[in-house]
Design a protein around this motif. Structure first.
Motif, PDB file in Angstrom:
ATOM      1  N   PRO A   1      22.556 -42.014  27.304  1.00 60.07           N
ATOM      2  CA  PRO A   1      23.564 -43.060  26.692  1.00 60.07           C
ATOM      3  C   PRO A   1      22.819 -43.703  25.462  1.00 60.07           C
ATOM      4  N   SER A   2      21.512 -43.798  25.696  1.00 62.42           N
ATOM      5  CA  SER A   2      20.902 -44.403  24.298  1.00 62.42           C
ATOM      6  C   SER A   2      21.015 -43.461  23.174  1.00 62.42           C
ATOM      7  N   LEU A   3      21.386 -42.214  23.138  1.00 61.43           N
ATOM      8  CA  LEU A   3      21.630 -41.425  22.035  1.00 61.43           C
ATOM      9  C   LEU A   3      22.788 -42.255  21.237  1.00 61.43           C
ATOM     10  N   SER A   4      23.933 -42.540  21.876  1.00 60.23           N
ATOM     11  CA  SER A   4      24.824 -43.154  21.129  1.00 60.23           C
ATOM     12  C   SER A   4      24.572 -44.514  20.640  1.00 60.23           C
ATOM     13  N   LYS A   5      23.820 -45.264  21.382  1.00 58.74           N
ATOM     14  CA  LYS A   5      23.299 -46.635  20.857  1.00 58.74           C
ATOM     15  C   LYS A   5      22.569 -46.462  19.432  1.00 58.74           C
ATOM     16  N   GLU A   6      21.800 -45.400  19.534  1.00 60.23           N
ATOM     17  CA  GLU A   6      20.962 -45.303  18.294  1.00 60.23           C
ATOM     18  C   GLU A   6      21.870 -44.533  17.304  1.00 60.23           C
ATOM     19  N   ALA A   7      22.695 -43.798  17.741  1.00 61.97           N
ATOM     20  CA  ALA A   7      23.673 -43.169  16.595  1.00 61.97           C
ATOM     21  C   ALA A   7      24.351 -44.305  15.808  1.00 61.97           C
ATOM     22  N   HIS A   8      24.775 -45.701  16.553  1.00 63.51           N
ATOM     23  CA  HIS A   8      25.678 -46.471  15.968  1.00 63.51           C
ATOM     24  C   HIS A   8      24.746 -47.340  15.445  1.00 63.51           C
ATOM     25  N   ARG A   9      23.537 -47.266  15.236  1.00 63.04           N
ATOM     26  CA  ARG A   9      22.765 -48.477  14.238  1.00 63.04           C
ATOM     27  C   ARG A   9      23.081 -48.411  13.101  1.00 63.04           C
ATOM     28  N   PRO A  10      23.045 -49.526  12.321  1.00 66.58           N
ATOM     29  CA  PRO A  10      23.521 -49.580  10.965  1.00 66.58           C
ATOM     30  C   PRO A  10      22.526 -48.691  10.111  1.00 66.58           C
ATOM     31  N   THR A  11      21.260 -48.251  10.703  1.00 67.05           N
ATOM     32  CA  THR A  11      20.561 -47.435   9.756  1.00 67.05           C
ATOM     33  C   THR A  11      20.720 -45.672  10.140  1.00 67.05           C
ATOM     34  N   ALA A  12      21.563 -45.503  11.118  1.00 66.77           N
ATOM     35  CA  ALA A  12      21.733 -44.214  11.447  1.00 66.77           C
ATOM     36  C   ALA A  12      22.616 -43.655  10.432  1.00 66.77           C
ATOM     37  N   LEU A  13      22.494 -42.241   9.850  1.00 61.52           N
ATOM     38  CA  LEU A  13      23.175 -41.751   9.037  1.00 61.52           C
ATOM     39  C   LEU A  13      24.443 -40.982   9.588  1.00 61.52           C
ATOM     40  N   VAL A  14      24.656 -40.987  10.987  1.00 59.02           N
ATOM     41  CA  VAL A  14      25.889 -40.642  11.354  1.00 59.02           C
ATOM     42  C   VAL A  14      26.770 -41.808  11.997  1.00 59.02           C
ATOM     43  N   LYS A  15      26.203 -43.014  11.642  1.00 65.39           N
ATOM     44  CA  LYS A  15      26.893 -44.095  12.006  1.00 65.39           C
ATOM     45  C   LYS A  15      28.382 -44.119  12.308  1.00 65.39           C
ATOM     46  N   ASP A  16      29.142 -43.615  11.356  1.00 64.42           N
ATOM     47  CA  ASP A  16      30.441 -43.650  11.264  1.00 64.42           C
ATOM     48  C   ASP A  16      31.249 -42.735  11.922  1.00 64.42           C
ATOM     49  N   VAL A  17      30.465 -41.525  12.106  1.00 61.40           N
ATOM     50  CA  VAL A  17      30.975 -40.282  12.782  1.00 61.40           C
ATOM     51  C   VAL A  17      30.627 -39.570  13.948  1.00 61.40           C
ATOM     52  N   ALA A  18      29.629 -40.553  14.624  1.00 63.49           N
ATOM     53  CA  ALA A  18      29.280 -39.878  15.786  1.00 63.49           C
ATOM     54  C   ALA A  18      30.130 -40.214  16.919  1.00 63.49           C
ATOM     55  N   GLY A  19      30.706 -39.018  17.492  1.00 63.31           N
ATOM     56  CA  GLY A  19      31.568 -39.197  18.660  1.00 63.31           C
ATOM     57  C   GLY A  19      30.980 -38.910  19.869  1.00 63.31           C
ATOM     58  N   SER A  20      31.512 -39.272  21.076  1.00 64.12           N
ATOM     59  CA  SER A  20      31.286 -38.943  22.426  1.00 64.12           C
ATOM     60  C   SER A  20      32.601 -38.342  23.153  1.00 64.12           C
ATOM     61  N   ALA A  21      31.844 -37.410  24.184  1.00 63.34           N
ATOM     62  CA  ALA A  21      32.947 -36.795  25.036  1.00 63.34           C
ATOM     63  C   ALA A  21      32.241 -36.418  26.307  1.00 63.34           C
ATOM     64  N   VAL A  22      33.080 -35.945  27.148  1.00 61.21           N
ATOM     65  CA  VAL A  22      32.547 -35.444  28.361  1.00 61.21           C
ATOM     66  C   VAL A  22      31.823 -34.131  28.009  1.00 61.21           C
TER      67      VAL A  22
END
Lengths: 298, 576, 284
Positions: free
Chosen positions: B380-401
């Motif tokens: 799950p920490s990957l989603s946390k990192e992907a949503h940081r303000p500095t992440a380049l995929v911040k707005d487009v990172a999705g999660s699924a099963v």
């Protein structure tokens, strides 16, 4: 002249050393030897003093452990390659550094800098260096062989992974051999050299025929000590390749570490360590005999 | 100088003194004779064994610990029953949930009884990554119980925590009172005698493992139970989810292109087969990522240090594979399910960057956060990192099963999905703790619905696990903010279909040997068949080392805690 | 003349090539220390967005909560730094002193015989991984865990062999006639050791001291297992810089630079002795 060493010297020469070694190392060492003859594992749920004595089973198991033998051979090859390269590089460098020239002091300090870095940091520097996104491929090899440098995956093939480890080790430890040789070579009596020069010897002859042979014992001990350290190579193998791909760059230290700490098979690890120890002792002893004592037979 | 003293220039003075004060003696005392050497070595060995055995007698730490545990236990229980004087409990501050409140009350009553003293310290061994979380827990704890201090023993790497914990099991020195461990190590830690069973504390203080606030099953059970007894408190969850670049998956041009090329819709893949096709598609497009690097279709773990087994295990379990036979404990990995798992991974290989096979686990995070991977799976920490303000995929990172595998179950085709839960931090109380009850209460406090929420959201490596955090409007918004709302939903579903790491005794060893072989196959240095049979042989010898019956008992208990979908397939295949 | 110019040229060329080879990874480390997370895994050397964050971090860890990839809160580096100085310094001094006396006896009197000398090499042949559990058991019984004394003892014991072997090489080279002369003039044996031999091999003490210092300064495995909070050394501290995104390369590089400062300072101070090691031979 007396035949026996004066008491005070004997005490000073033996007592502190023995005190230190025995107080610190003997008991754990004996414990380790004892553990090697047990079949014990902390997760077995019994204490180590209650564990069953199993004689030489661990040792027999080690002899048929292909991963162990492979690691042993691989590490031996690594040591031979690395120490040879470091020896010649150190030698060449010492040769060129022998005379005074401008900037010598700074060069000297810079050359020995790799020895002063913590090994974990060296390992991570080279880890980043050799990755596909790192400078090795994208900057340096690109200069030499162009775009096809992108196709080299250092850690993906056993050979190139092995080479990357060699490069890292040579980078870090050549300065050690260099320093020993340089110190030794600088120490050769100037008068000797002057005498030889007066007799018409070229600087190259002086180097090869006079200086080198004189520092032979010093060089030997440096090579032996370096080889012993190289045999225990761990940090770079662990950080850079993780022993991979598969187990093809798993050095003996890494394997024993995994057995002792990941698989928690301490008895087996102790047996492995003892085997390694015995092999090393035999090799070092033979090496020293070969280099020295057979000369005496002349 | 050597020259002057070494007239025959054979440098014989390495071992012999240059010039001795007794030059008359020409004995060969200087040389190391072979016989002397061998005798000495054997002698050293014999002496070593004798000294070792003697040392064994002398160096035994006091076996007082075990006895103390049992006596304290019985005494405690009787005391509570006969207690007559009511213990004054400070009224709960507004908003503190019942679980935390019970913990606080418990501590206060311990202090009142004298079983704990102000100034007592609880020592916790943990890994650096969870430091922020634990410090938050300590901060909140000191608001209510400032008189009990917590000391953190922080280590950098996970294997070091394992080593220290196992060393403590051997030395019984009382170095720490509790340790946060990977659930994978649970079997080892329990069998080594370090973990204290806490069923008694569970029934006395009720950490909220039932009802709406409960940690999600099956995770709650399989991370804390070993052979049917409770040994740990859930402190974290580590179920893998599929992370993907939503912008690429919803781009209409790409969707058209994909449809025309492959004859199917570009959407979240339901099976690995579909994912392979999509990964192929994206890799071949050779797009440029926001970071400037190239976009790869997929990145799934295959690295040799520890993570390679995760991907393989995921596909294996989804295909209906079972790790060990439930009757005989024979390893059942060199089966068609095992081969299929390799088949999928090898087909994915061309569409994954080479780092998947060589670099450390953190490189997966790096690549996704930079937008260089389309499909990936991690903690799950990957989603946390992907949503940081500095992440380049911040707005487009999705999660699924995660995608599943199509399996034949009793005649009908069904897509079986199961999510691996590798590692997973849990809190274990040491058998040699000074005050196990007090230590337990700290962790009940730290993992309660209210406090736990703050603890998890503060740091990075601990993730949510209580149902109320997903469903209760009091908690959910905070988690949505930290992880993204799509993630929270996907994660809840993934938790419900999650399966455990192999946490029976020797777990790290089984998985370690599997990882090395998976990596070898992916690197191309070994055949899948050979890898599977060698791993099976290795597993066999591990079984024998610990006793097949003991392992079987643990495995049976664990297999029972697998998600129901998986168990259904096992039954259909006759494995269960 | 030509010969000299060419050889001068070759010398500079060789040295410059070698220095570049040495310095490139060093440059990588230095630039890494100024890079933030997105720039750690790149191919270029100089950061596009340099930052001092890594250096601030190692002294004030709490500053970086929330920063990308750097959420591991560890203690500031001051305690491990002091611990390392203390432990490594003390054990180096101890190793050199004991090494000196042993080497003297071995060189002049065969007193620890060649057999025992060979045995000391054994301490360097052990893979630490197996030695760790036995020494943990031993130390925990002696209550030496997480203690400075315990580490000092262990480090000395393990590196004394370097001291012995290097110093023996130096002492072997001191002409025994000088000692004999002093003895004849009525000096006691101890006086001979301290007044005659010791001053001559001072540079040997310095060389072996440096090597031992470097070895112990970087030692990780034993320190990791034998220390908890109080006696934590610098390499252990570096290994703690792990966040949610794996190892924190930037801070570790910064720590690497910091950590190498001490050996560099020591090396600089003793360089006089290094360079002129052995040159007492000129006097003869």
């Amino acid at each position: 002249m007396r035949n026996n060493p004066p008491k005070i010297i004997t005490y000073l020469a033996n007592l502190p050393l023995n005190l230190l070694l025995y107080a610190t190392l003997i008991v754990p060492f004996a414990l380790m030897i004892y553990l090697a003859f047990l079949a014990w594992n902390p997760a077995a749920g019994i204490n180590w003093w209650e564990a069953p004595f199993t004689g030489v089973n661990n040792f027999i198991r080690a002899l048929s452990d292909s991963r162990f033998i492979a690691a042993l051979g691989r590490t031996a090859a690594f040591v031979v390659i690395v120490v040879t390269i470091e020896f010649f590089l150190g030698l060449a460098l010492a040769y060129f550094m022998l005379e005074e020239f401008k900037g010598k002091k700074i060069s000297l300090s810079l050359i020995i800098y790799p020895l002063m870095l913590p090994w974990v940091v060296v390992a991570l520097i080279f880890y980043l260096f050799f990755q596909d996104y790192g400078p090795m491929n994208n900057v340096f090899l690109k200069l030499i062989i162009g775009e096809s440098a992108q196709n080299i995956h250092w850690f993906l093939s056993s050979t190139t992974a092995f080479i990357s480890l060699i490069i890292a080790d040579v980078w870090q430890w050549t300065p050690f051999i260099f320093l020993v040789m340089y110190s030794g070579l600088s120490a050769v009596s100037k008068r000797l050299i002057e005498a030889a020069q007066v007799l018409g010897a070229s600087s190259r002859t002086i180097f090869w025929r006079i200086q080198l042979p004189l520092i032979k014992p010093l060089v030997l001990i440096a090579v032996v000590l370096r080889a012993l350290e190289a045999f225990k190579v761990f940090d770079i193998a662990y950080v850079m390749t993780g022993g991979g791909p598969g187990t093809s760059t798993e050095t003996i230290s890494l394997y024993i570490y995994r057995v002792a700490i990941e698989y928690h098979d301490i008895s087996y690890a102790a047996a492995l360590s003892l085997i390694v120890l015995i092999i090393l002792v035999i090799i070092i002893r033979s090496f020293i005999w070969y280099s020295f004592e057979r000369g005496v037979k002349r | 100088m050597i020259l002057y003293l070494d007239s025959n220039n054979d440098c014989e003075n390495l071992f012999m003194p240059t010039a001795r004060y007794n030059p008359m003696s020409e004995k060969v005392e200087g040389k190391i004779s072979r016989r002397r050497f061998i005798t000495a070595s054997i002698g050293a060995g014999v002496v070593g064994i004798i000294v070792g055995a003697a040392g064994a007698w002398l160096l035994k730490p006091e076996v007082v610990a075990e006895k103390t545990v049992t006596t304290t236990l019985t005494r405690e229980v009787t005391k509570t029953v006969t207690a007559t004087a009511p213990i004054t409990v400070t009224p709960p501050p507004v908003g503190l949930d019942v679980v935390a409140q019970r913990a606080i009350d418990g501590v206060k009553s311990l202090i009142a009884k004298g079983a704990a003293k102000p100034g007592d310290t609880i020592r916790i061994l943990h890994v650096a990554g969870s430091r922020a979380n634990l410090e938050k827990a300590i901060e909140l704890w000191s608001k209510y119980i400032p008189e009990i201090k917590i000391e953190l023993i922080t280590l950098g790497q996970e294997p070091d925590v394992y080593t220290k914990a196992m060393s403590e099991a051997v030395t019984k020195a009382g170095t720490f009172d509790a340790v946060t461990i990977f659930s994978t190590w649970l079997g080892d830690i329990v069998e080594a005698g370090l973990a204290r069973p806490i069923d008694d504390f569970f029934s006395k203080y009720d950490p909220g493992y039932t009802g709406d606030i409960a940690p999600i099953e099956p995770l709650a059970s399989y991370t804390t139970l070993y052979k049917g007894r409770r040994y740990a408190l859930v402190f974290d969850s580590d179920v893998f989810t599929l992370s993907y670049r939503r912008d690429l998956l919803t781009d209409p041009k790409l969707k058209d292109q994909f449809r025309s090329q492959y004859g199917m819709e570009l959407k979240l893949p339901d099976t690995w087969e579909e994912l392979i096709k999509m990964a192929e598609f994206f890799t071949k497009l050779n797009l440029t990522a926001p970071s400037g690097g190239r976009v790869w279709g997929a990145y799934f773990y295959a690295e040799p240090r520890f993570a390679a087994y995760i991907t393989w295990l995921n596909i294996f379990i989804e295909s209906g594979g079972i790790l060990f036979d439930l009757k005989t404990m024979d390893p059942k990995i060199d089966t068609k399910e095992g081969k299929y798992a390799f088949d999928v991974m090898l087909r994915l290989k061309p569409y994954m960057p080479p780092e998947a096979i060589t670099a450390s686990w953190a490189d997966l995070y790096d690549k996704f956060v930079k937008g260089e991977t389309v499909f990936t799976a991690a903690w799950p920490s990957l989603s946390k990192e992907a949503h940081r303000p500095t992440a380049l995929v911040k707005d487009v990172a999705g999660s699924a099963v995660l995608p599943g595998v199509e399996v034949d179950v009793a005649g009908a085709k069904k897509i079986v999905r199961a999510a691996p839960n590798p590692v997973n931090w849990v809190a274990v109380i040491s058998n040699y703790a000074k005050n196990p009850e007090l230590t337990y209460l700290f962790f009940q406090f730290a993992t309660s619905p209210d406090i736990g929420k703050d603890v998890i959201l503060t740091g990075v490596i601990l993730d949510l696990f209580r149902r109320c955090w997903f469903t209760d409007p009091k908690y959910r918004p905070a988690f949505e903010e930290g992880y993204g709302s799509e993630f929270v939903d996907a994660y809840l579903r993934s938790l419900e279909i999650s399966f455990p790491d192999l946490l029976i005794r020797g777990g790290p060893e089984y998985l370690g040997k599997l990882t090395v072989n998976v990596n070898a196959v992916m690197a191309g240095t070994k055949d899948p068949e050979d890898a599977l049979s060698e791993t099976a042989a290795d597993w066999d010898s591990i079984n024998k080392k610990y006793g097949v019956d003991a392992q079987l008992e643990a495995w049976r208990a664990l297999a029972n805690l697998f998600p129901s979908d998986v168990k259904e397939v096992w039954r259909a295949k006759g494995y269960m | 003349m030509n010969h000299k110019i060419i050889s001068k040229f070759t010398r500079y060329l060789v040295i410059i090539i070698f220095l570049s080879w040495i310095l490139i990874p060093v440059l990588w480390m230095v630039t890494l220390a100024f890079k933030s997370y997105p720039e750690w895994r790149v191919a270029y050397f100089f950061p596009k967005e340099p930052t001092f964050m890594n250096f601030i971090l190692i002294f004030e860890p709490k500053q970086i909560v929330g920063m990308m990839g750097a959420t591991a809160l560890v203690d500031p580096v001051t305690l491990p730094f002091i611990n390392s100085l203390l432990v490594v310094g003390a054990s180096t001094v101890l190793s050199v002193i004991i090494g000196f006396f042993t080497a003297y006896g071995a060189s002049r009197y065969n007193s620890p015989g060649p057999f025992s000398l060979f045995f000391t090499l054994l301490t360097r042949m052990l893979p630490p991984a197996t030695f760790v559990t036995p020494i943990m058991v031993y130390y925990s019984n002696l209550k030496l865990l997480d203690s400075h004394l315990g580490l000092i003892m262990l480090y000395s014991a393990v590196t004394v062999t370097y001291g012995i072997w290097i110093l023996k090489g130096f002492i072997d080279q001191v002409p025994i006639e000088w000692e004999q002369a002093a003895l004849l003039e009525g000096a006691s044996h101890l006086q001979v050791v301290f007044r005659v031999t010791l001053p001559i091999v001072k540079s040997g003490l310095v060389v072996s001291g440096l090597f031992i210092f470097l070895l112990n300064w970087a030692e990780l495995l034993f320190a990791l297992v034998l220390t908890n909070v109080q006696a934590v050394t610098l390499p252990v501290h570096i290994s703690k810089y792990v966040g949610a995104v794996g190892q924190l390369y930037g801070p570790q590089a910064a720590l690497g630079i910091l950590s190498s400062l001490i050996p560099v300072i020591i090396g600089y101070i003793i360089q006089k002795h290094l360079v002129t090691a052995f040159t007492f031979g000129m006097v003869r």
